[in-house]
Design a protein around this motif. Structure first.
Motif, PDB file in Angstrom:
ATOM      1  N   GLU A 179      16.214 -34.764  16.435  1.00 22.18           N
ATOM      2  CA  GLU A 179      15.792 -36.113  16.814  1.00 22.18           C
ATOM      3  C   GLU A 179      16.805 -37.145  16.318  1.00 22.18           C
ATOM      4  O   GLU A 179      17.340 -37.031  15.208  1.00 22.18           O
ATOM      5  CB  GLU A 179      14.413 -36.418  16.230  1.00 22.18           C
ATOM      6  N   SER A 180      17.038 -38.146  17.166  1.00 21.83           N
ATOM      7  CA  SER A 180      17.955 -39.225  16.794  1.00 21.83           C
ATOM      8  C   SER A 180      17.621 -40.431  17.646  1.00 21.83           C
ATOM      9  O   SER A 180      16.643 -40.429  18.394  1.00 21.83           O
ATOM     10  CB  SER A 180      19.410 -38.797  17.020  1.00 21.83           C
ATOM     11  N   SER A 181      18.444 -41.465  17.552  1.00 26.06           N
ATOM     12  CA  SER A 181      18.289 -42.598  18.460  1.00 26.06           C
ATOM     13  C   SER A 181      18.581 -42.142  19.885  1.00 26.06           C
ATOM     14  O   SER A 181      19.211 -41.097  20.106  1.00 26.06           O
ATOM     15  CB  SER A 181      19.258 -43.717  18.067  1.00 26.06           C
ATOM     16  N   THR A 182      18.153 -42.939  20.860  1.00 21.92           N
ATOM     17  CA  THR A 182      18.455 -42.600  22.245  1.00 21.92           C
ATOM     18  C   THR A 182      19.970 -42.507  22.483  1.00 21.92           C
ATOM     19  O   THR A 182      20.438 -41.538  23.086  1.00 21.92           O
ATOM     20  CB  THR A 182      17.811 -43.618  23.206  1.00 21.92           C
ATOM     21  N   MET A 196      21.152 -39.196  20.998  1.00 23.13           N
ATOM     22  CA  MET A 196      20.766 -38.067  21.842  1.00 23.13           C
ATOM     23  C   MET A 196      21.666 -37.972  23.071  1.00 23.13           C
ATOM     24  O   MET A 196      22.169 -36.888  23.419  1.00 23.13           O
ATOM     25  CB  MET A 196      19.306 -38.205  22.267  1.00 23.13           C
ATOM     26  N   LEU A 197      21.897 -39.100  23.731  1.00 22.43           N
ATOM     27  CA  LEU A 197      22.669 -39.078  24.966  1.00 22.43           C
ATOM     28  C   LEU A 197      24.152 -38.822  24.723  1.00 22.43           C
ATOM     29  O   LEU A 197      24.857 -38.346  25.610  1.00 22.43           O
ATOM     30  CB  LEU A 197      22.465 -40.381  25.736  1.00 22.43           C
ATOM     31  N   SER A 198      24.628 -39.089  23.513  1.00 21.20           N
ATOM     32  CA  SER A 198      26.000 -38.720  23.163  1.00 21.20           C
ATOM     33  C   SER A 198      26.155 -37.207  23.184  1.00 21.20           C
ATOM     34  O   SER A 198      27.166 -36.672  23.691  1.00 21.20           O
ATOM     35  CB  SER A 198      26.357 -39.271  21.784  1.00 21.20           C
ATOM     36  N   GLU A 199      25.152 -36.493  22.675  1.00 25.34           N
ATOM     37  CA  GLU A 199      25.164 -35.030  22.722  1.00 25.34           C
ATOM     38  C   GLU A 199      25.087 -34.542  24.166  1.00 25.34           C
ATOM     39  O   GLU A 199      25.774 -33.594  24.565  1.00 25.34           O
ATOM     40  CB  GLU A 199      23.990 -34.469  21.922  1.00 25.34           C
ATOM     41  N   ASN A 204      29.931 -32.826  30.076  1.00 24.95           N
ATOM     42  CA  ASN A 204      31.361 -32.803  30.391  1.00 24.95           C
ATOM     43  C   ASN A 204      31.983 -31.438  30.130  1.00 24.95           C
ATOM     44  O   ASN A 204      32.935 -31.038  30.814  1.00 24.95           O
ATOM     45  CB  ASN A 204      32.092 -33.879  29.597  1.00 24.95           C
ATOM     46  N   ASP A 205      31.439 -30.727  29.133  1.00 32.02           N
ATOM     47  CA  ASP A 205      31.943 -29.382  28.810  1.00 32.02           C
ATOM     48  C   ASP A 205      31.258 -28.290  29.626  1.00 32.02           C
ATOM     49  O   ASP A 205      31.561 -27.102  29.435  1.00 32.02           O
ATOM     50  CB  ASP A 205      31.743 -29.085  27.316  1.00 32.02           C
ATOM     51  N   LYS A 206      30.315 -28.681  30.488  1.00 29.56           N
ATOM     52  CA  LYS A 206      29.515 -27.731  31.267  1.00 29.56           C
ATOM     53  C   LYS A 206      28.786 -26.740  30.339  1.00 29.56           C
ATOM     54  O   LYS A 206      28.630 -25.560  30.660  1.00 29.56           O
ATOM     55  CB  LYS A 206      30.390 -26.976  32.279  1.00 29.56           C
ATOM     56  N   ARG A 207      28.345 -27.262  29.212  1.00 29.00           N
ATOM     57  CA  ARG A 207      27.579 -26.456  28.263  1.00 29.00           C
ATOM     58  C   ARG A 207      26.099 -26.708  28.481  1.00 29.00           C
ATOM     59  O   ARG A 207      25.680 -27.834  28.716  1.00 29.00           O
ATOM     60  CB  ARG A 207      27.984 -26.837  26.827  1.00 29.00           C
TER      61      ARG A 207
END
Length: 318
Positions: A181-184, A187-190, A196-199
């Motif tokens: 859990e983190s800020s929105t 979370m969206l940075s992850e 972008n890495d197709k992970r």
């Protein structure tokens, strides 16, 4: 879960309320008492820009606006006391408890849904969905590809309670997953990096939001209703102070006609939240680019002094 009866009851209210507001104004087109509207605006991109869009509609009609950046919980309280007038982000079922308590006070009115197609739940990028992950029931079979991680927003939020309850009950095999859990933005940075890495990545997603467009987001079927009934279907509702509603039929008629699709709201959330443009610029551009929608919002509406609203708004957008 016990959300369904309350949600169904809530959805039965708005049509009659909106119809009554429009009819009352048509039969008795007296000037509204208010010359200013005080909006509840939690720090969320969607309601920030949506409130700005509505404000740019009403300012040429002769209404000023004020905003209060407070949480939805506090907003329901200020709506009841009359310290605020309008809230354009009543998310159900996420805010159901606060909403129902406020409705029970008799001090607020629910004018109905202002965003159609809203939804929340377990989200994956398009390439994961295309690989066959369509339901939360598919998750544990692909635990290793997801790294056994689920990314969510702030601890203590309503949706945080939802996912931890699901984990405690080992729904979908999530009992041994890691809930991060983190800020929105955190979370969206992850999500952005993984996309972008197709992970493969699993996160708490919702629409309207720019994430829906940016990551080809798909919200999975949720047969256990972790995020509410009907696979996380949400209602984004317009909530107003009752005394304010009764004193301002012209504004109430406009609020009843101010509805957006989830894709429309996601579009201007993208401009504000991801492109980092000002809410004022994004709202003005959206109104200029959608004259047919502006005309729908303003059908039958007047300025405070009784002139056709559409002419006044169109002049302001030149």
């Amino acid at each position: 879960m016990t959300l369904r009866p309350a949600l169904v009851a809530a959805t039965l209210l708005p049509l009659s309320l909106m119809t009554a507001s429009v009819a009352a104004f048509a039969q008795n087109p007296q000037p509204d008492e208010a010359d200013s509207v005080n909006f509840v605006v939690p720090p969320w991109p969607g309601v920030t820009v949506k409130t700005e869009v509505f404000s740019q509609l009403i300012e040429p009609l002769g209404y000023d606006r004020e905003t209060q950046e407070v949480s939805s919980t506090v907003g329901y309280q200020t709506l009841q006391t009359g310290d605020s007038d309008v809230f354009l982000a009543g998310w159900m079922p996420a805010q159901q408890e606060s909403h129902d308590q406020a409705m029970a006070s008799g001090k607020i009115e629910d004018l109905g849904t202002n965003v159609t197609g809203a939804r929340m739940g377990f989200a994956v990028p398009g390439f994961v969905y295309d690989a066959g992950v369509h339901s939360a029931e598919d998750l544990d079979a692909h635990r290793d590809r997801f790294g056994g991680r689920f990314y969510s927003i702030e601890s203590g939020s309503t949706v945080s309670t939802f996912i931890h309850d699901a984990q405690d009950r080992d729904l979908y095999g999530l009992g041994d997953w890691q809930i991060l859990e983190s800020s929105t933005p955190g979370m969206l940075s992850e999500v952005d990096t993984a996309f972008n890495d197709k992970r493969w990545i699993l996160w708490y997603g919702w629409t309207p939001h720019w994430m829906a467009l940016a990551y080809d987001m798909h919200i999975l079927d949720d047969p256990e209703s972790v995020y509410g009934p009907d696979n996380g279907k949400s209602e984004v509702r317009t909530i107003v102070n009752k005394a304010f509603a009764e004193a301002n039929p012209n504004l109430m008629a406009l609020l009843g006609q101010f509805t957006l699709t989830a894709d429309e709201q996601s579009e201007f959330i993208d401009g504000y939240g991801r492109q980092e443009r000002s809410a004022e610029a994004v709202a003005r551009e959206w109104l200029q680019d959608h004259p047919d929608r502006v005309a729908e919002f303003l059908d039958g509406i007047t300025t405070r002094d009784g002139r056709p609203a559409l002419e006044a708004v169109n002049a302001s957008l030149q």
